[in-house]
Design a protein around this motif. Structure first.
Motif, PDB file in Angstrom:
ATOM      1  N   GLN A 229       0.829  -1.186   0.000  1.00 46.43           N
ATOM      2  CA  GLN A 229       0.000   0.000   0.000  1.00 46.43           C
ATOM      3  C   GLN A 229       0.870   1.243   0.000  1.00 46.43           C
ATOM      4  OE1 GLN A 229      -3.107  -0.118  -0.397  1.00 46.43           O
ATOM      5  NE2 GLN A 229      -3.972  -1.966   0.489  1.00 46.43           N
ATOM      6  N   THR A 230       0.245   2.391  -0.351  1.00 49.48           N
ATOM      7  CA  THR A 230       0.970   3.646  -0.229  1.00 49.48           C
ATOM      8  C   THR A 230       1.270   3.889   1.247  1.00 49.48           C
ATOM      9  OG1 THR A 230      -1.032   4.966   0.059  1.00 49.48           O
ATOM     10  CG2 THR A 230      -0.268   4.621  -2.201  1.00 49.48           C
ATOM     11  N   ALA A 231       2.213   4.767   1.512  1.00 46.33           N
ATOM     12  CA  ALA A 231       2.652   4.980   2.899  1.00 46.33           C
ATOM     13  C   ALA A 231       1.527   5.473   3.784  1.00 46.33           C
ATOM     14  CB  ALA A 231       3.822   5.961   2.919  1.00 46.33           C
ATOM     15  N   THR A 232       0.652   6.362   3.243  1.00 45.27           N
ATOM     16  CA  THR A 232      -0.452   6.883   4.056  1.00 45.27           C
ATOM     17  C   THR A 232      -1.401   5.749   4.442  1.00 45.27           C
ATOM     18  OG1 THR A 232      -0.299   8.984   2.893  1.00 45.27           O
ATOM     19  CG2 THR A 232      -2.281   8.606   4.175  1.00 45.27           C
ATOM     20  N   VAL A 233      -1.757   4.912   3.456  1.00 50.35           N
ATOM     21  CA  VAL A 233      -2.684   3.811   3.733  1.00 50.35           C
ATOM     22  C   VAL A 233      -2.024   2.794   4.663  1.00 50.35           C
ATOM     23  CG1 VAL A 233      -3.991   1.926   2.692  1.00 50.35           C
ATOM     24  CG2 VAL A 233      -3.907   4.157   1.565  1.00 50.35           C
ATOM     25  N   ARG A 234      -0.731   2.532   4.471  1.00 48.21           N
ATOM     26  CA  ARG A 234      -0.013   1.595   5.348  1.00 48.21           C
ATOM     27  C   ARG A 234      -0.138   1.985   6.809  1.00 48.21           C
ATOM     28  NH1 ARG A 234       4.767   1.705   1.979  1.00 48.21           N
ATOM     29  NH2 ARG A 234       5.866   2.855   3.599  1.00 48.21           N
ATOM     30  N   ALA A 235      -0.011   3.293   7.044  1.00 48.41           N
ATOM     31  CA  ALA A 235       0.013   3.776   8.429  1.00 48.41           C
ATOM     32  C   ALA A 235      -1.374   4.062   8.971  1.00 48.41           C
ATOM     33  CB  ALA A 235       0.877   5.041   8.512  1.00 48.41           C
ATOM     34  N   TYR A 236      -2.408   3.970   8.118  1.00 47.06           N
ATOM     35  CA  TYR A 236      -3.734   4.446   8.503  1.00 47.06           C
ATOM     36  C   TYR A 236      -4.224   3.841   9.821  1.00 47.06           C
ATOM     37  CZ  TYR A 236      -8.536   6.001   8.015  1.00 47.06           C
ATOM     38  OH  TYR A 236      -9.751   6.615   8.236  1.00 47.06           O
ATOM     39  N   ASP A 237      -4.037   2.542   9.972  1.00 42.52           N
ATOM     40  CA  ASP A 237      -4.524   1.876  11.181  1.00 42.52           C
ATOM     41  C   ASP A 237      -3.723   2.271  12.428  1.00 42.52           C
ATOM     42  OD1 ASP A 237      -6.461   0.598   9.746  1.00 42.52           O
ATOM     43  OD2 ASP A 237      -5.322  -1.262   9.486  1.00 42.52           O
ATOM     44  N   LEU A 238      -2.648   2.990  12.240  1.00 44.02           N
ATOM     45  CA  LEU A 238      -1.825   3.403  13.375  1.00 44.02           C
ATOM     46  C   LEU A 238      -2.208   4.786  13.893  1.00 44.02           C
ATOM     47  CD1 LEU A 238       1.629   2.131  12.061  1.00 44.02           C
ATOM     48  CD2 LEU A 238       0.079   0.995  13.660  1.00 44.02           C
ATOM     49  N   PHE A 239      -3.107   5.468  13.185  1.00 43.40           N
ATOM     50  CA  PHE A 239      -3.563   6.777  13.692  1.00 43.40           C
ATOM     51  C   PHE A 239      -5.045   7.029  13.431  1.00 43.40           C
ATOM     52  CE2 PHE A 239      -1.407   7.863   9.564  1.00 43.40           C
ATOM     53  CZ  PHE A 239      -2.526   8.253   8.839  1.00 43.40           C
ATOM     54  N   SER A 240      -5.822   5.970  13.237  1.00 42.48           N
ATOM     55  CA  SER A 240      -7.246   6.149  12.952  1.00 42.48           C
ATOM     56  C   SER A 240      -8.100   5.160  13.741  1.00 42.48           C
ATOM     57  CB  SER A 240      -7.515   5.942  11.457  1.00 42.48           C
ATOM     58  OG  SER A 240      -6.771   6.838  10.684  1.00 42.48           O
ATOM     59  N   HIS A 241      -9.162   5.680  14.366  1.00 41.25           N
ATOM     60  CA  HIS A 241     -10.180   4.833  15.004  1.00 41.25           C
ATOM     61  C   HIS A 241      -9.624   3.926  16.095  1.00 41.25           C
ATOM     62  CE1 HIS A 241     -12.717   6.245  11.767  1.00 41.25           C
ATOM     63  NE2 HIS A 241     -11.948   5.686  10.862  1.00 41.25           N
ATOM     64  N   LEU A 242      -8.563   4.360  16.752  1.00 40.61           N
ATOM     65  CA  LEU A 242      -8.031   3.560  17.849  1.00 40.61           C
ATOM     66  C   LEU A 242      -8.974   3.629  19.047  1.00 40.61           C
ATOM     67  CD1 LEU A 242      -4.263   4.494  17.499  1.00 40.61           C
ATOM     68  CD2 LEU A 242      -5.474   2.517  16.563  1.00 40.61           C
ATOM     69  N   ASP A 243      -8.925   2.627  19.911  1.00 41.62           N
ATOM     70  CA  ASP A 243      -9.911   2.493  20.987  1.00 41.62           C
ATOM     71  C   ASP A 243     -10.007   3.743  21.862  1.00 41.62           C
ATOM     72  OD1 ASP A 243     -10.554  -0.019  20.133  1.00 41.62           O
ATOM     73  OD2 ASP A 243      -9.347  -1.075  21.624  1.00 41.62           O
ATOM     74  N   ASP A 244      -8.883   4.369  22.124  1.00 32.03           N
ATOM     75  CA  ASP A 244      -8.890   5.516  23.032  1.00 32.03           C
ATOM     76  C   ASP A 244      -9.621   6.722  22.460  1.00 32.03           C
ATOM     77  OD1 ASP A 244      -7.653   4.177  25.045  1.00 32.03           O
ATOM     78  OD2 ASP A 244      -5.659   5.037  24.729  1.00 32.03           O
ATOM     79  N   VAL A 245      -9.831   6.751  21.140  1.00 34.65           N
ATOM     80  CA  VAL A 245     -10.643   7.829  20.551  1.00 34.65           C
ATOM     81  C   VAL A 245     -12.024   7.835  21.213  1.00 34.65           C
ATOM     82  CG1 VAL A 245     -11.818   8.640  18.464  1.00 34.65           C
ATOM     83  CG2 VAL A 245      -9.446   7.856  18.331  1.00 34.65           C
ATOM     84  N   HIS A 246     -12.588   6.651  21.396  1.00 38.15           N
ATOM     85  CA  HIS A 246     -13.937   6.545  21.965  1.00 38.15           C
ATOM     86  C   HIS A 246     -13.938   6.958  23.438  1.00 38.15           C
ATOM     87  CE1 HIS A 246     -15.181   4.754  18.241  1.00 38.15           C
ATOM     88  NE2 HIS A 246     -14.219   3.856  18.349  1.00 38.15           N
ATOM     89  N   THR A 247     -12.909   6.603  24.149  1.00 37.19           N
ATOM     90  CA  THR A 247     -12.799   7.023  25.553  1.00 37.19           C
ATOM     91  C   THR A 247     -12.760   8.544  25.645  1.00 37.19           C
ATOM     92  OG1 THR A 247     -11.566   5.009  26.055  1.00 37.19           O
ATOM     93  CG2 THR A 247     -11.421   6.812  27.651  1.00 37.19           C
ATOM     94  N   LEU A 248     -11.966   9.173  24.775  1.00 37.50           N
ATOM     95  CA  LEU A 248     -11.823  10.633  24.801  1.00 37.50           C
ATOM     96  C   LEU A 248     -13.119  11.329  24.385  1.00 37.50           C
ATOM     97  CD1 LEU A 248      -8.249  10.852  23.298  1.00 37.50           C
ATOM     98  CD2 LEU A 248      -8.902  11.536  25.604  1.00 37.50           C
ATOM     99  N   LEU A 249     -13.814  10.763  23.397  1.00 39.48           N
ATOM    100  CA  LEU A 249     -15.086  11.364  22.978  1.00 39.48           C
ATOM    101  C   LEU A 249     -16.153  11.206  24.057  1.00 39.48           C
ATOM    102  CD1 LEU A 249     -15.322  10.449  19.179  1.00 39.48           C
ATOM    103  CD2 LEU A 249     -15.107  12.729  20.185  1.00 39.48           C
ATOM    104  N   GLN A 250     -16.173  10.073  24.733  1.00 36.66           N
ATOM    105  CA  GLN A 250     -17.133   9.882  25.816  1.00 36.66           C
ATOM    106  C   GLN A 250     -16.846  10.842  26.969  1.00 36.66           C
ATOM    107  OE1 GLN A 250     -16.850   5.674  26.568  1.00 36.66           O
ATOM    108  NE2 GLN A 250     -17.920   5.157  24.664  1.00 36.66           N
ATOM    109  N   ASN A 251     -15.585  11.079  27.249  1.00 39.66           N
ATOM    110  CA  ASN A 251     -15.236  12.063  28.275  1.00 39.66           C
ATOM    111  C   ASN A 251     -15.699  13.458  27.886  1.00 39.66           C
ATOM    112  OD1 ASN A 251     -14.034  10.129  29.857  1.00 39.66           O
ATOM    113  ND2 ASN A 251     -11.951  10.552  29.163  1.00 39.66           N
ATOM    114  N   LEU A 252     -15.524  13.804  26.614  1.00 44.52           N
ATOM    115  CA  LEU A 252     -15.985  15.105  26.131  1.00 44.52           C
ATOM    116  C   LEU A 252     -17.500  15.214  26.266  1.00 44.52           C
ATOM    117  CD1 LEU A 252     -15.686  17.814  24.641  1.00 44.52           C
ATOM    118  CD2 LEU A 252     -15.677  16.532  22.475  1.00 44.52           C
ATOM    119  N   PHE A 253     -18.185  14.142  25.909  1.00 45.07           N
ATOM    120  CA  PHE A 253     -19.651  14.152  26.028  1.00 45.07           C
ATOM    121  C   PHE A 253     -20.084  14.289  27.481  1.00 45.07           C
ATOM    122  CE2 PHE A 253     -23.792  12.213  26.590  1.00 45.07           C
ATOM    123  CZ  PHE A 253     -24.520  12.739  25.532  1.00 45.07           C
ATOM    124  N   ASP A 254     -19.513  13.468  28.350  1.00 44.14           N
ATOM    125  CA  ASP A 254     -19.932  13.442  29.748  1.00 44.14           C
ATOM    126  C   ASP A 254     -19.586  14.729  30.496  1.00 44.14           C
ATOM    127  OD1 ASP A 254     -20.916  10.913  29.362  1.00 44.14           O
ATOM    128  OD2 ASP A 254     -19.164   9.888  30.194  1.00 44.14           O
TER     129      ASP A 254
END
Length: 567
Positions: A218-243
């Motif tokens: 894959q291209t370099a951007t796509v190769r790295a995509y899973d390393l900076f997108s939709h990681l589990d802690d995103v949801h923790t941080l968004l829930q904290n923002l909501f709460d």
């Protein structure tokens, strides 16, 4: 059904630099938006989404914010903003801010402090690393080409930027950063804003240790995509923002979350998740890319069957479990009528058909400025006339690789973000009535024929058709909440579907071609008592709904009672 006002609204996106200039400097501004609020109220939209207006050096058209609590001087003042908010509310409309939380401008005071020394208290507001092997800390590639790492000689370290080097990524692992962003968001909510579109929100968390990407196919951007997108802690941080902040206010939130399918989207928008109300999905935006790894510039013909497959999947998975944000165009995408319709002979009919498609789906419809009058893509003569940083970087990179200029320009004509960013076409006066000065980017030369003034005079115009669609959505709950069912999934020209709510049955028939295919109403739909709700053509005198010859880019919507539906 779980009714909510944000499910029932229609959103209109304003790209402020290109919407309306009030003072002749060639740049759209807040007073210009204020001057057109009656126009938007007449259209019938409920929510106005304004792309970033914060203080910014404007390296990426305002998505590089240097002060979250100030207005860019070219757009006006905070007093102008307060007037805008007040005037929007006076017309029973709402305002959604566009907020970038993944990164700031390199001119933000936090970053100026951060880069000043390694032991500065703000150093950890951003992501700094030592290089390795005389190069960057890892092999990730930026969305705007090149490494995500920029070397800074002052402290002999690199900072991370997923986008341009002028947009350093914030460090969301630092709780002080999180607290300051929460305070800033609450500051705007206390002002009375009605929602946020969170830019690049799925990228706020990076993989621990920032490892190299290792997929060589894959291209370099796509190769790295899973390393900076939709990681589990995103949801923790968004829930904290909501709460901590968002739940206290009756607002609407939408996240920009590329690279996910509907099941994954439920992690953000599923009922009870306490994160976002809806997300922008991008699957249909890659329909005309040769492959996921080749990037958007490698354009191929798109398939209606594939579009049906993607949209149907999102409609079915999110029904009663989450909520869709439906769109065909925005500030980052080509004009919808040029991409999915026919911007020549059938510009009006195909724009009306596409509008029918979006507004009859389950989910909140989004209109991008100019879409309601059928504005088209632009093909500038030379690269010097383009302004978009992504486009300019792509041209420079491909020329360096030896790709012929005409080949590069053909891709740019189809996919440059500047297609959507040319000035709003208000009338047939010079510069389309956008400005009395020299516009920051050239106006599309077709403005004498395609403009608001012409559409307001013509009862059969695209604008008038949008107005009818929006009015119907306010009148019929089945259009908002009805359950979607696809008809004829493999037909290559017709996209047809039903929506059902209680006793109401909606039948949507769309011809996505310039040919005249035959539509046959399924036998199980009893036509007694079914009436046409809207169409972009006058009905024929001898229409036979069991054997209907559709005209080029024809759209028809029928409303009946589902108890007439034979099971």
């Amino acid at each position: 059904m779980n009714p909510k006002w944000w499910k029932e609204c229609v959103v209109y996106q304003i790209y402020p630099i290109s919407f309306k200039d009030s003072n002749g400097d060639g740049i759209g501004d807040l007073q210009g938006i204020i001057s057109k609020l009656d126009y938007l109220q007449d259209l019938g939209v409920n929510m106005i989404w304004v792309s970033p207006i914060y203080k910014s050096p404007y390296h990426d058209n305002g998505y590089d914010i240097s002060d979250y609590l100030d207005i860019m001087k070219e757009f006006g003042t905070m007093d102008d903003f307060d007037t805008l908010l007040r005037e929007i509310h006076a017309r029973d409309m709402k305002l959604m801010m566009d907020l970038v939380l993944n990164h700031t401008s390199h001119e933000h005071p936090w970053f100026l402090e951060s880069r000043s020394s390694r032991d500065n208290p703000y150093r950890d507001f951003y992501i700094w690393r030592k290089g390795k092997n005389s190069g960057p800390p890892n092999n990730w590639e930026s969305y705007f080409s090149g490494s995500v790492w920029e070397y800074d000689s002052l402290t002999d370290e690199y900072y991370l930027h997923l986008y341009s080097k002028y947009q350093p990524d914030l460090n969301w692992e630092n709780p002080v950063v999180v607290d300051k962003l929460h305070e800033m968001i609450e500051w705007w909510l206390k002002k009375g804003v009605d929602g946020f579109r969170f830019d690049a929100i799925s990228h706020i968390v990076k993989a621990a240790g920032l490892p190299d990407a290792d997929n060589p196919n894959q291209t370099a951007t796509v190769r790295a995509y899973d390393l900076f997108s939709h990681l589990d802690d995103v949801h923790t941080l968004l829930q904290n923002l909501f709460d901590n902040v968002l739940y206290l206010y009756d607002i609407m939130t939408v996240g920009e979350t590329s690279g996910l399918g509907p099941e994954q989207a439920l992690n953000y928008v599923g009922d009870g998740r306490r994160e976002l109300h809806m997300t922008f999905q991008f699957e249909h935006m890659y329909l005309d890319a040769a492959s996921a790894g080749s990037g958007k510039w490698d354009v191929v013909p798109w398939s209606l069957v594939k579009l049906k497959e993607i949209i149907t999947n999102w409609q079915k998975v999110l029904h009663r479990r989450g909520w869709n944000a439906n769109y065909l165009c925005n500030h980052d995408q080509p004009r919808s009528v040029s991409r999915f319709g026919n911007d020549g002979q059938y510009r009006v009919k195909s724009a009306q058909m596409l509008a029918t498609f979006i507004h009859m789906l389950e989910g909140t419809p989004y209109i991008f400025q100019g879409e309601e009058i059928g504005m088209t893509n632009i093909a500038f003569d030379t690269i010097d006339q383009y302004r978009d940083v992504e486009t300019l970087n792509y041209f420079k990179e491909k020329r360096a690789e030896g790709v012929p200029e005409n080949e590069i320009m053909n891709a740019i004509y189809k996919k440059s973000r500047d297609n959507a960013r040319t000035p709003m076409q208000w009338d047939h006066n010079e510069h389309a009535g956008f400005t009395t000065g020299v516009p920051w980017i050239r106006v599309n030369p077709n403005y004498p024929e395609i403009n608001v003034e012409e559409d307001l005079k013509n009862p059969e115009s695209i604008f008038k058709y949008y107005k009818k669609l929006i009015a119907l959505r306010k009148k019929h709950k089945v259009i908002v909440y009805g359950e979607y069912k696809l008809l004829y999934p493999t037909h290559e020209e017709i996209y047809a579907y039903t929506r059902r709510l209680d006793n109401d049955l909606l039948v949507v028939i769309l011809n996505f071609s310039d040919r005249e295919p035959i539509f046959q109403m399924p036998d199980e739909i009893n036509l007694k008592g079914i009436n046409m709700l809207i169409s972009n053509y006058l009905p024929g005198e001898k229409d036979d709904l069991y054997h209907l010859k559709l005209r080029p880019y024809e759209a028809r919507v029928y409303l009946g009672k589902s108890h007439l539906h034979k099971h």
